[in-house]
Each structure stands twice: as C-alpha cells, then as structure tokens.
Design an enzyme around this catalytic site. Sequence first.
Site, mmCIF file in Angstrom:
data_model
loop_
_atom_site.group_PDB
_atom_site.id
_atom_site.type_symbol
_atom_site.label_atom_id
_atom_site.label_comp_id
_atom_site.label_asym_id
_atom_site.label_seq_id
_atom_site.Cartn_x
_atom_site.Cartn_y
_atom_site.Cartn_z
ATOM 1 C CG PHE A 1 1.423 -1.624 -4.826
ATOM 2 C CD1 PHE A 1 1.335 -1.118 -3.543
ATOM 3 C CD2 PHE A 1 2.321 -2.638 -5.074
ATOM 4 C CE1 PHE A 1 2.131 -1.630 -2.518
ATOM 5 C CE2 PHE A 1 3.119 -3.155 -4.064
ATOM 6 C CZ PHE A 1 3.014 -2.645 -2.781
ATOM 7 C CG ASP B 1 5.735 -1.624 -11.887
ATOM 8 O OD1 ASP B 1 6.032 -2.836 -11.999
ATOM 9 O OD2 ASP B 1 5.572 -1.060 -10.786
ATOM 10 C CE LYS C 1 5.195 -8.442 -6.794
ATOM 11 N NZ LYS C 1 5.701 -8.584 -5.423
#
Length: 404
Positions: free
Chosen positions: A144, A229, A258
């Site tokens: 994801f 990531d 984030k």
Amino acid sequence: MTPDRATQDYIGASDAHSAHNYHPLPVVVATGDGAWLTDVDGRRYLDMLAGYSALNFGHGNRRLVDAARAQLERVTLTSRAFHHDRFADFCTQLAELCGKDMVLPMNTGAEAVETAVKTARKWGYRVKGVSDGRARIVVASDNFHGRTTTIVSFSTDPEARADFGPYTPGFDIVPYGDLDALRAAVTDETVAVLLEPIQGEAGVLVPPAGYLPGVRELTRERGVLFIADEIQSGLGRTGRTFACEHEGVVPDVYVLGKALGGGVVPVSAVVADRDVLGVFRPGEHGSTFGGNPLACAVGLEVIAMLRGGEYQRRATELGEHLHAELGVLAGTGKVTQVRGRGLWAGVDIDPSYGTGREISEKLMARGVLVKDTHGSTIRIAPPLVIGKEDLDWGLDQLRAVLGA
C-alpha cells in the site's frame, strides 16, 4: 450502540453530500487531546489508530501547535517561486536525520511515492543508462503506497485497483518477503526496488529476518535503488527512527510522510543522496504547497522531537508491553496471530468472534477506536504519547469484547 441525535445528524449530512470513498466508523470527532478524542455528543474515546501513524505525537501536541501558531502569524505559503526562511533549515535537518544529502519536500504520502517513482526513472535514464521508456521498478504484493493512478497500477488490492485502468506500465510485482523471487525479477532495466519495511495496510506484516539486508545487498550488486516507503513505519512508530534500522539497513531513498506533519498539516518528503536527487532540474517536478513555510515550521519541530530519542524509547517500551499482552490473548485462541514492531500491531481475530469491522464497532461502543483491514484483522497503533494505564485500559476493552 445507537448513535445520539447529533452524531446521526452529522453522519446523515456526510452521507448525503460527500462521495462514499470511505466507510468510517459511526463516530463524529469534535476535539482531541493526547491519545483521547471526544465526539459531538461528549463521549470520550481512546485513539488506538493515530491517523495511521500521522498522529505519532498525539492530538493537540503543545510543541507542534505552538510551532504552527507562531508560523501562522508570519507567513504560511510562498510557493517555491521564492525562497522562505524555514526551507533551508527543514531540508538540512531532515537530511541529517536521515543521514542523506538532499530533500525533495511534497505534501501527501502518495505524492512522495509518485516523486520517488519519478526520481528512480530519471536516475535510471540519466545515471544508470537504461534506454528511454524501458525503466522498471520491482514492488511487493499486498503493498500500500497510496491511491493515485500510477500507484494503483501496481497494487494487488482489487478494491484499490478495479475500474481505474488503463494502468501505468513499468512495474513488476513479487511476493513480499521472498528474496529469491525478487532476485529473479531484477533485470538490467530495473531501476529501483520499492518496499515498505513493514506492510501496514496489509495487516502490519513484518518480513522474515534477513529479508531487508538481502534486498540491500541485491540492489547494491545490481546497481538498483532501494526505496524504503517509511510513511507509516518511520519516525518513531516501531521504536526506531526508521523501521529499516531494526535490521541495520540504510536504503538509497527514504519516502516519508504522515508523522512528518505532526498531525497538524500534510508534509511528505523524498530523502536521498545528491547522486540520486541531483538528477532533477528546475521545472521538472514540483508542488505549489510542497515545502511551504507552515509545513517546514511544523516539520522542523517534529525533527527536533525525534532527535532526542524519547518517542522512540516510548514506542520500544510500550510496544514490548503491548505485544506481551496481545501474546497472552493469542494464547487463548481468540486471537490467531499478532504481528508488528514497537507500538504497532496487526491482530488477527478468530473469525468466529466477528469480522474486523464488527470488532472495531464493538470496541467503539466501549470507547476505543481502531480500524479493521483484510477480514478479521484489526490494527493497533496508538499515539506514542499514550500512557501505560490508558494502553492497558484499551487492551482490557479488547479482552472484554472477545470475552477473554
């Protein structure tokens, strides 16, 4: 639990006037403080999701709010058409935190992944010498990395991918954690391997020991960039600044997001050495809001908070406690498996006790907010500022829901 009138009214208005691209739990948050949220009806909830790690430092963190407020009084946006006085410090200090030379700031995690893809391709053509239009990137199944058109082109999640074609070519998908499959997929046209050190959306999947060092060795041997990531796994969540550190691995490229914005503003970045990010020239890539003064001010405070190691230590200590308690639950058979690192866990519930969504709703009724993924799995990732007593209380509610 039947929502009160105020909650029902808010949800009704939302359903009537917003696209249904999310299926949120029936709670309407009004205020937040630390690890706690209060809804429009005055009910309090323990936040055990933390905005998928965007809120590592909790709701309303005073240091971050003060940094944002001070910058709001000065200047919030210039675009990159001009310099501003927070940009150089942000790039310098983030590069130092990562042990790299250069930073390319963006806004969202998906933008940062797109930027990493573009970086790898340009590097492949300019530096590695791959023929134009032939660059390939190897990714892992169940990944994801976001939901843009390019990113869903290499997703294996039918919900994220279906009906959004035609898809962007240039990606090869291999099983996560399978080093032999990765080795077989790398060719002379491969420019990068893009992986999550821990797959969050897939259920907090931790790869086998030795996998990440193997990826690092393979990419060096083949002259391929290793792109990590760390949007969800990075910046303290696993007990280290970066999840790759658990296996002594330093990738060529970090993709961050984030928590970099402290839960205040969206901030993301690609961080790498000069021989990688130096391939860009003016006009080839950018973003109006990327690296804006407000984002840099908040990001600088996040970096300062991480530099001391307090949050990494809390994630380690509380994470050990979290996993020990969840391990006891697994021993009862009500939980079939627990995975994760630090203050981050994927918990597979025995399906006979309900789906992940049903368990999440039952926990919500008891004042705990989590989110389901993939059937009967729930994710637990509270803010790193959570107190041990609050964490234990949240775990008590999970035990009660499962009748343990």
